[in-house]
Structures are given as C-alpha cells and as structure tokens.
Design an enzyme around this catalytic site. Structure first.
Site, PDB file in Angstrom:
ATOM      1  N   ARG A   1       0.875  -1.180   0.000  1.00  0.00           N
ATOM      2  CA  ARG A   1       0.000   0.000   0.000  1.00  0.00           C
ATOM      3  C   ARG A   1       0.907   1.223   0.000  1.00  0.00           C
ATOM      4  NH1 ARG A   1      -5.378   1.259   3.493  1.00  0.00           N
ATOM      5  NH2 ARG A   1      -6.076  -0.215   1.917  1.00  0.00           N
TER       6      ARG A   1
ATOM      7  N   HIS B   1      -7.172   0.472  -6.536  1.00  0.00           N
ATOM      8  CA  HIS B   1      -7.363  -0.421  -5.383  1.00  0.00           C
ATOM      9  C   HIS B   1      -7.944  -1.736  -5.915  1.00  0.00           C
ATOM     10  CE1 HIS B   1      -7.580  -1.665  -1.354  1.00  0.00           C
ATOM     11  NE2 HIS B   1      -8.470  -0.834  -0.849  1.00  0.00           N
TER      12      HIS B   1
ATOM     13  N   GLN C   1      -9.688  -4.335  -3.636  1.00  0.00           N
ATOM     14  CA  GLN C   1     -11.024  -3.900  -3.231  1.00  0.00           C
ATOM     15  C   GLN C   1     -12.034  -4.236  -4.330  1.00  0.00           C
ATOM     16  OE1 GLN C   1     -11.938  -2.303  -0.191  1.00  0.00           O
ATOM     17  NE2 GLN C   1     -13.950  -2.845  -0.957  1.00  0.00           N
TER      18      GLN C   1
ATOM     19  N   ASP D   1     -17.513   6.266  -1.882  1.00  0.00           N
ATOM     20  CA  ASP D   1     -16.241   6.215  -1.145  1.00  0.00           C
ATOM     21  C   ASP D   1     -16.107   7.565  -0.435  1.00  0.00           C
ATOM     22  OD1 ASP D   1     -13.632   5.699  -0.261  1.00  0.00           O
ATOM     23  OD2 ASP D   1     -12.702   5.909  -2.243  1.00  0.00           O
TER      24      ASP D   1
ATOM     25  N   CYS E   1     -16.435   0.915   0.188  1.00  0.00           N
ATOM     26  CA  CYS E   1     -15.213   0.164   0.495  1.00  0.00           C
ATOM     27  C   CYS E   1     -14.869   0.240   1.977  1.00  0.00           C
ATOM     28  CB  CYS E   1     -14.063   0.690  -0.351  1.00  0.00           C
ATOM     29  SG  CYS E   1     -13.813   2.473  -0.194  1.00  0.00           S
TER      30      CYS E   1
ATOM     31  N   ARG F   1     -13.038  -9.167   1.345  1.00  0.00           N
ATOM     32  CA  ARG F   1     -11.632  -8.811   1.121  1.00  0.00           C
ATOM     33  C   ARG F   1     -10.734 -10.013   1.443  1.00  0.00           C
ATOM     34  NH1 ARG F   1      -9.637  -3.734   1.042  1.00  0.00           N
ATOM     35  NH2 ARG F   1      -7.804  -4.926   0.402  1.00  0.00           N
TER      36      ARG F   1
HETATM   37  N1   CP Z   1     -11.256  -0.715   2.211  1.00  0.00           N
HETATM   38  C1   CP Z   1      -9.986  -0.635   2.690  1.00  0.00           C
HETATM   39  O1   CP Z   1      -9.005  -0.784   1.962  1.00  0.00           O
HETATM   40  O2   CP Z   1      -9.920  -0.394   4.033  1.00  0.00           O
HETATM   41  P1   CP Z   1      -8.587  -0.122   4.863  1.00  0.00           P
HETATM   42  O3   CP Z   1      -8.042   1.207   4.408  1.00  0.00           O
HETATM   43  O4   CP Z   1      -9.013  -0.130   6.301  1.00  0.00           O
HETATM   44  O5   CP Z   1      -7.601  -1.222   4.544  1.00  0.00           O
HETATM   45  N1  NVA Z   2     -10.203   6.423  -1.533  1.00  0.00           N
HETATM   46  C1  NVA Z   2      -9.873   5.970  -0.199  1.00  0.00           C
HETATM   47  C2  NVA Z   2     -10.050   4.493  -0.089  1.00  0.00           C
HETATM   48  C3  NVA Z   2      -9.728   3.897   1.251  1.00  0.00           C
HETATM   49  C4  NVA Z   2      -9.871   2.403   1.272  1.00  0.00           C
HETATM   50  C5  NVA Z   2      -8.446   6.385   0.129  1.00  0.00           C
HETATM   51  O1  NVA Z   2      -7.590   6.323  -0.758  1.00  0.00           O
HETATM   52  O2  NVA Z   2      -8.185   6.795   1.264  1.00  0.00           O
END
Ligand code: CP
Ligand code: NVA
Length: 296
Positions: A99, A126, A129, A215, A255, A283
């Site tokens: 990430r 993502h 997701q 989101d 998400c 997930r």
């Molecule tokens: N949906 C998602 O990726 O959640 P987190 O940021 O908690 O991993």
């Molecule tokens: N768009 C959000 C998604 C989190 C899972 C972010 O990037 O923070």
C-alpha cells in the site's frame, strides 16, 4: 504476474479469480495449507484496517507466513531507494503486496522484483477492493447486465471498480462533481470493455441502478482538502431519498472506512440492502482466491 491495476487481468482471468474467491468462501478447508512454505510481504505506507487484517488472515489460512512491514521501518524511497528495497525483499518473499501513496513506486517495485507484486491501494487503484466488490455484487445478482452507479471522487477505488465492472459486463454510471472525474486513461480502458458514462448529476447515475457505491470524499493524504471537498461533494451524498431512486432491489456498497453523515447517511449504511460488511469480509476470501490463482 503482477496485480497493480485491475486491467492487468484479462476479463477471463478476473472471472477465474472471482470463481476461486467464491469457492474459497464456501469451502475454505479445501485451500488450507495450499501456500505452505511461502512468505508473503505486506507493506503499508498508509493506515489500514480491512486490508491489513484480511490479507494477513488470508495468508495464514493458506499456510503461508505473512511478513507485515510499515514505512517507519522500511523507509521506502527515503531510507533506501525503491529499487533496492524491491531487489532485497524479492530475495526473501514469494509475494510483495504494498500500500503506497505514489502508484509509480509500485511500478518500480514490480520492475525490480520477480515475485508477484500486488497493489494494496495506491493513489490510482485499489484492485483488491474491486475483487471483493465484484464478489459481493455477484452474491446478489449476475454481474453481466447489471448497472453500477458510483458517486463521489473519481479516484483509486472508482478506477479499479469501474474498469473491473466493465470487464465483467456491467453498465457503469459514474457521478462526480466537475473536476473530480476518473482519469481519462481509466475511462478509456473501461469503455474498451463496456458501457461507461460520467455525469455530474447524481440522480442520472442512480436512477434504476442495481448497485449504488460511494467512497470517502477526501482520501488518505487529502485530509487538508476535506472541508473544501465536502462543499463540492455534498450533492453526491447517498441518503435515503437518493437510494430510493435506484432499483427496488438495489444494494448499497462502500469500500469503508465510511464517514457517516458525509458521503453516506446512517439510514443507508445501516439499510437492510447495505452490503458494506459483506464487502469487508470478502476482502479476505478474494485475497485468498487471488493468491491461490497466482500459485496454481
Ligand atoms: N477498504 C480498505 O481498503 O480499508 P482499509 O483502508 O481499512 O484497509
Ligand atoms: N479512496 C480511499 C479508499 C480507502 C480504502 C483512500 O484512498 O483513502
């Protein structure tokens, strides 16, 4: 094979992974120990609840060993050049899942590591997701022929979902304030697979849709923009009256994490047709499905 973007998969591969995810969910014992002896690196440059826990538990259930790393210890691009980190981790690990803020970091890791590299969220995509989301939709209705309405910011989650949904035969309607549309490159990719429209009218997107998805308005790293964004995004809030314009059987998806009262109201988050916790659970199943697929 790497999964940096959902379009790294052919539509047939995406369908295969979703099929694995469904069978892993119904019969987890059949894949227990399937990755015994493997080491899966899970690197987080941003906070995470779902991704961190689902990938770690999935890895353990498959018999592999998860090595969880944070930016404080690795210092990707700071303590050590991204290319060197990639080359070093590749000597220990069988999967590198990361990430990051900048998608280019993932591309650099993938260039310098032989192990599969998996995107656990970047500023652009993502894909893990999207796998869970498509698995969740498929539990309610066939993907092909269904309509997905995405409301809000046209960024990472939207990009992966929009492309993955189009690859799966869904009609996609994205509603964003002007200036927050998905990037042209992602729209072109999605449109190469199916019917994808973008509007600044939330009602046009939601009317008759089978899935209504949103989101957060300000993503991780955009906290300073939260107030200004809230003013622009407020008309795109998924609330009871807007959700009622969707198909009578429509499901609500997010998400997570959600900002209740901003992009979604309590009424919709807690609605009988909200699928947000199924998405979170999936997930884990879909990550197992992906790992099983990668090592078949
Ligand atoms: N949906 C998602 O990726 O959640 P987190 O940021 O908690 O991993
Ligand atoms: N768009 C959000 C998604 C989190 C899972 C972010 O990037 O923070």
């Amino acid at each position: 094979m790497d999964l940096l973007r959902i379009a790294d998969l052919e539509p047939g591969q995406l369908a295969e992974i979703l099929a694995r995810a469904a069978s892993v969910k119904s019969a987890p014992q059949e894949v227990a120990g399937r990755l015994a002896g493997k080491h899966v690196g899970l690197f987080f440059m941003k906070p995470s609840t779902r991704t961190r826990v689902s990938t770690e538990t999935a890895t353990v259930d498959l018999g592999a060993y998860p090595v969880v790393l944070g930016q404080q210890e690795v210092g990707l691009g700071k303590r050590e050049a991204v290319n060197d980190v990639a080359r070093v981790l590749d000597r220990y690990l069988d999967v590198l899942a990361l990430r990051v803020f900048d998608h280019a970091d993932l591309v650099a890791v993938a260039e310098h590591a032989d192990a599969p590299v998996i995107n656990l969220l970047s500023d652009e995509e993502h894909p893990c997701q999207a796998l869970a989301d498509l698995q969740t939709i498929a539990e309610s209705r066939p993907l092909a022929g269904s309509t997905l309405a995405y409301l809000g910011d046209g960024n990472n989650v939207c990009h992966s979902l929009m492309v993955g949904a189009a690859m799966s035969g869904m009609t996609v309607r994205v509603a964003t304030p002007q200036g927050y549309e998905p990037q042209r490159e992602y729209l072109e990719t999605a449109r190469a697979h199916g019917d994808v429209t973008v509007t600044d009218n939330p009602l046009d997107a939601v009317r008759g849709a089978h899935v209504v998805y949103t989101d957060v308005w300000a993503s991780m790293g955009q906290e300073e923009e939260a107030e200004a964004r809230a003013r622009r995004f407020y008309p795109f809030q998924v609330n009871g009256p807007l959700f009622a314009m969707a198909d009578p059987e429509a499901v609500f998806m997010h998400c997570l994490p959600a900002h209740r009262g901003d992009e979604v109201t309590d009424e919709v988050m807690d609605h009988a047709r909200s699928r947000v916790y199924d998405q979170a659970e999936n997930r884990m199943h879909s990550f197992k499905g992906l790992l099983v697929y990668l090592f078949e």
